[in-house]
Motif scaffolding. Sequence first.
Motif, PDB file in Angstrom:
ATOM      1  N   SER A 145      40.482  26.924  47.151  1.00 27.32           N
ATOM      2  CA  SER A 145      40.870  27.155  45.746  1.00 27.32           C
ATOM      3  C   SER A 145      39.754  26.868  44.753  1.00 27.32           C
ATOM      4  CB  SER A 145      42.076  26.289  45.378  1.00 27.32           C
ATOM      5  OG  SER A 145      43.153  26.568  46.217  1.00 27.32           O
ATOM      6  N   ASP A 146      38.959  25.837  45.015  1.00 27.44           N
ATOM      7  CA  ASP A 146      37.913  25.468  44.060  1.00 27.44           C
ATOM      8  C   ASP A 146      36.566  26.122  44.368  1.00 27.44           C
ATOM      9  OD1 ASP A 146      37.158  24.010  46.282  1.00 27.44           O
ATOM     10  OD2 ASP A 146      37.433  22.050  45.335  1.00 27.44           O
ATOM     11  N   HIS A 147      36.532  26.960  45.387  1.00 24.86           N
ATOM     12  CA  HIS A 147      35.347  27.754  45.752  1.00 24.86           C
ATOM     13  C   HIS A 147      34.098  26.909  46.000  1.00 24.86           C
ATOM     14  CE1 HIS A 147      37.816  31.155  44.700  1.00 24.86           C
ATOM     15  NE2 HIS A 147      38.047  30.627  43.525  1.00 24.86           N
ATOM     16  N   ASP A 148      34.306  25.746  46.643  1.00 22.94           N
ATOM     17  CA  ASP A 148      33.156  24.905  46.962  1.00 22.94           C
ATOM     18  C   ASP A 148      32.635  25.132  48.387  1.00 22.94           C
ATOM     19  OD1 ASP A 148      35.179  23.706  48.427  1.00 22.94           O
ATOM     20  OD2 ASP A 148      34.778  21.661  47.712  1.00 22.94           O
ATOM     21  N   GLY A 149      33.282  26.059  49.113  1.00 25.68           N
ATOM     22  CA  GLY A 149      32.846  26.365  50.468  1.00 25.68           C
ATOM     23  C   GLY A 149      33.476  25.490  51.537  1.00 25.68           C
ATOM     24  N   TYR A 150      34.420  24.640  51.138  1.00 23.22           N
ATOM     25  CA  TYR A 150      35.083  23.731  52.058  1.00 23.22           C
ATOM     26  C   TYR A 150      36.594  23.783  51.843  1.00 23.22           C
ATOM     27  CZ  TYR A 150      30.483  21.673  52.763  1.00 23.22           C
ATOM     28  OH  TYR A 150      29.167  21.485  53.077  1.00 23.22           O
ATOM     29  N   VAL A 151      37.330  23.394  52.878  1.00 22.71           N
ATOM     30  CA  VAL A 151      38.774  23.234  52.762  1.00 22.71           C
ATOM     31  C   VAL A 151      39.038  21.734  52.739  1.00 22.71           C
ATOM     32  CG1 VAL A 151      41.020  23.612  53.841  1.00 22.71           C
ATOM     33  CG2 VAL A 151      39.273  25.387  53.969  1.00 22.71           C
ATOM     34  N   GLY A 152      39.412  21.245  51.548  1.00 20.03           N
ATOM     35  CA  GLY A 152      39.730  19.831  51.399  1.00 20.03           C
ATOM     36  C   GLY A 152      41.165  19.550  51.801  1.00 20.03           C
ATOM     37  N   GLU A 153      41.514  18.277  51.789  1.00 15.30           N
ATOM     38  CA  GLU A 153      42.857  17.855  52.193  1.00 15.30           C
ATOM     39  C   GLU A 153      43.937  18.549  51.361  1.00 15.30           C
ATOM     40  OE1 GLU A 153      45.662  16.080  54.514  1.00 15.30           O
ATOM     41  OE2 GLU A 153      43.507  15.969  54.858  1.00 15.30           O
ATOM     42  N   GLU A 154      43.695  18.704  50.076  1.00 13.25           N
ATOM     43  CA  GLU A 154      44.681  19.344  49.205  1.00 13.25           C
ATOM     44  C   GLU A 154      44.779  20.857  49.461  1.00 13.25           C
ATOM     45  OE1 GLU A 154      40.721  19.347  47.422  1.00 13.25           O
ATOM     46  OE2 GLU A 154      41.957  17.701  48.149  1.00 13.25           O
ATOM     47  N   GLU A 155      43.785  21.440  50.089  1.00 10.02           N
ATOM     48  CA  GLU A 155      43.782  22.875  50.400  1.00 10.02           C
ATOM     49  C   GLU A 155      44.226  23.166  51.837  1.00 10.02           C
ATOM     50  OE1 GLU A 155      40.015  24.131  47.576  1.00 10.02           O
ATOM     51  OE2 GLU A 155      39.632  23.170  49.509  1.00 10.02           O
ATOM     52  N   LEU A 156      44.401  22.113  52.619  1.00 10.89           N
ATOM     53  CA  LEU A 156      44.727  22.266  54.032  1.00 10.89           C
ATOM     54  C   LEU A 156      46.035  23.023  54.244  1.00 10.89           C
ATOM     55  CD1 LEU A 156      43.796  21.644  56.900  1.00 10.89           C
ATOM     56  CD2 LEU A 156      44.964  19.444  56.727  1.00 10.89           C
ATOM     57  N   LYS A 157      47.010  22.810  53.367  1.00 12.39           N
ATOM     58  CA  LYS A 157      48.295  23.505  53.500  1.00 12.39           C
ATOM     59  C   LYS A 157      48.097  25.025  53.452  1.00 12.39           C
ATOM     60  CE  LYS A 157      52.905  23.824  51.450  1.00 12.39           C
ATOM     61  NZ  LYS A 157      52.939  25.261  51.286  1.00 12.39           N
ATOM     62  N   LYS A 158      47.221  25.490  52.562  1.00 15.39           N
ATOM     63  CA  LYS A 158      46.948  26.930  52.473  1.00 15.39           C
ATOM     64  C   LYS A 158      46.282  27.446  53.746  1.00 15.39           C
ATOM     65  CE  LYS A 158      46.354  27.080  47.474  1.00 15.39           C
ATOM     66  NZ  LYS A 158      45.382  27.339  46.404  1.00 15.39           N
ATOM     67  N   LEU A 159      45.405  26.639  54.317  1.00 16.66           N
ATOM     68  CA  LEU A 159      44.748  27.015  55.572  1.00 16.66           C
ATOM     69  C   LEU A 159      45.781  27.131  56.694  1.00 16.66           C
ATOM     70  CD1 LEU A 159      42.242  27.536  57.316  1.00 16.66           C
ATOM     71  CD2 LEU A 159      41.990  25.055  57.513  1.00 16.66           C
TER      72      LEU A 159
END
Length: 91
Positions: free
Chosen positions: A65-79
């Motif tokens: 979501s934040d386009h930093d090139g990583y999937v953080g813990e808060e983005e893991l659900k989307k993954l």
Amino acid sequence: MRKNVTMFKPVSVSFTRDQLMNIFRSHDLDGDGKLSRKEVKAAFGYLGSRWDSYRAVLALLHADSDHDGYVGEEELKKLVDYALKCGYTIA
């Protein structure tokens, strides 16, 4: 004389959300709390993807979501949502 032969059909069961969360978390090899493209690719390879590089790129586009090139813990659900839509199963 004919023998009775029992054939078993292989059954595939879909991964659960929790199983996929644990699989992706376990691929955070450097322990920084976020998944790089390389780590996401390794996780999709573990899941049996034939196109793990392709899946990793699409997963990052879907989840980062934040386009930093990583999937953080808060983005893991989307993954995990993306992986569930792909239909990975336990053979």
